[in-house]
Design a protein around this motif. Structure first.
Motif: not given
Length: 409
Positions: A176-181
């Motif tokens: 999820f954090i990678n998709s936010i980045d």
């Protein structure tokens, strides 16, 4: 059986002359309606307890959303104005974009759910569980310092909460954090991304993307300081209306009318105490325009320009006056400071930022760093924003933005 339309019509007639009903009020009525709590054992006490539980939890969610720190983390001023803020959560559950849906779309979604078979207390529990889980996800984002800043940035930059919420489906926290980045990268960089340096060179003053980059620079500066627990105050940033402004005065924004020329000279002459000749020239010009018969709002550019350029040269490195809209001469300034001291010389703006900081007024960290010259390794003067200052500031922006350049998925 009543249709959805009939239910709304009846509810509206009963409420005639009162405050119009909201989606949230209609949905709450569905959750608390005794006829929706069918139980095989006819355990009315059990039904009553569940109604109290839902009502209490509903109020807790609404109370939490009434905190502007939480609310403006999830919303922009321009966003849909929810009369009851829990409606934001209900819309996420219903997968509805308010600006694209009809007025009672969210109510219809939940009404249809409660008409499905089997209709019993377990169905109420399941639907309410989805509402709570959705709200708990928002709370988790707010409490997680990394997600708070990145999601808060995306929402401020115009990405919808619905789009962000969809990113978490079937993903681990790291995914999820990678998709936010990736969303951040796509928001600040062009499709033909080559390098951060190239992006900044092609940035146009006045563009939303430039404003977003300056905001992200502030946010990433805070995130990189792992020793601090402070959060960027999105509520104050949005309510106080911070926008892009020049660090040092530029020629193209010269005051044109007599009124504004006088104000500009009065504000800036304090910082010319080391140049008595220029101070006398300023006082003479102020006296002259004060005695003129011209209207205060009349354009007086031709007469003012020679004096204006002299002042700019006094505060310019090596006497060079550059009309630069480069990001190295731009920061986020609040609407009040921008309006009151627009195009002021560097030391005046610096003094106002120091004054605001001393009073405990919010100042974005990068804006403060610029006027304190924290980016400049060897500070030899505090009267102008020179090439060394600009280069150091630009380098820091590039370093912070490079955090997102490698995410190419």
């Amino acid at each position: 059986m009543l249709t959805n339309t009939d239910s709304i019509d009846i509810f509206t007639r009963l409420n005639m002359g009162k405050i119009p009903l909201t989606n949230a009020e209609l949905v709450k009525a569905l959750f608390l309606n005794s006829s929706n709590f069918i139980d095989e054992s006819d355990n009315y006490e059990k039904i009553k307890l569940k109604q109290i539980e839902v009502a209490t939890e509903w109020d807790k969610i609404e109370y939490t959303l009434q905190d502007d720190k939480f609310w403006y983390f999830l919303n922009n001023n321009k966003d849909f104005d929810y009369p009851t803020r829990i409606e934001l959560v209900l819309n996420l559950v219903a997968d509805i974009e308010p600006s694209l849906a009809d007025e009672y779309a969210t109510f219809r979604y939940f009404s249809d759910k409660f008409q499905e078979s089997p209709k019993n207390i377990e169905q109420i529990k399941e639907n309410w569980k989805k509402v709570k889980q959705t709200f708990q996800s928002l709370e988790e984002w707010f409490d997680d310092r990394n997600l708070y800043h990145k999601i808060g940035f995306l929402i401020t930059a115009g990405v919808s909460l619905k789009e962000i919420f969809k990113q978490k489906e079937n993903k681990s926290k790291l995914e999820f954090i990678n998709s936010i980045d990736r969303l951040i990268k796509n928001r600040i960089f062009s499709k033909n991304f080559i390098s951060v340096e190239n992006e900044l060179e092609n940035m146009q003053y006045g563009s939303d993307r430039l404003r977003h980059i300056l905001l992200l620079h502030n946010i990433q500066t805070m995130l990189d300081n792992t020793q601090e627990n402070n959060k960027f105050p999105f509520d104050r940033f949005k309510k106080e209306k911070w926008d892009v402004e020049h660090v040092s005065a530029i020629q193209e924004e010269m005051p044109k009318t007599i009124r504004f020329q006088k104000e500009w000279l009065e504000q800036n002459k304090t910082y010319l105490i080391n140049n008595s000749i220029l101070v006398k020239e300023i006082e003479g010009y102020i006296s002259q325009i004060s005695q003129t018969d011209k209207n205060a709002n009349e354009d007086n550019s031709k007469e003012f320009e020679p004096l204006f350029l002299k002042i700019l040269k006094f505060f310019a490195e090596d006497g060079k006056v550059d009309d630069t809209n480069d990001i190295s001469n731009l920061v986020l300034l609040d609407e009040h400071t921008n309006r009151s001291y627009k195009n002021a010389v560097f030391p005046l703006k610096r003094s106002k930022i120091i004054e605001r900081e001393r009073k405990g007024t919010f100042v974005p960290i990068a804006t403060k760093n610029v006027f304190m010259k924290f980016y400049t390794g060897n500070v030899s003067q505090m009267s102008f924003w020179g090439d060394n200052d600009r280069n150091s500031y630009r380098k820091d922006i590039i370093d912070k933005l490079n955090t997102y350049r490698s995410n190419n998925e």
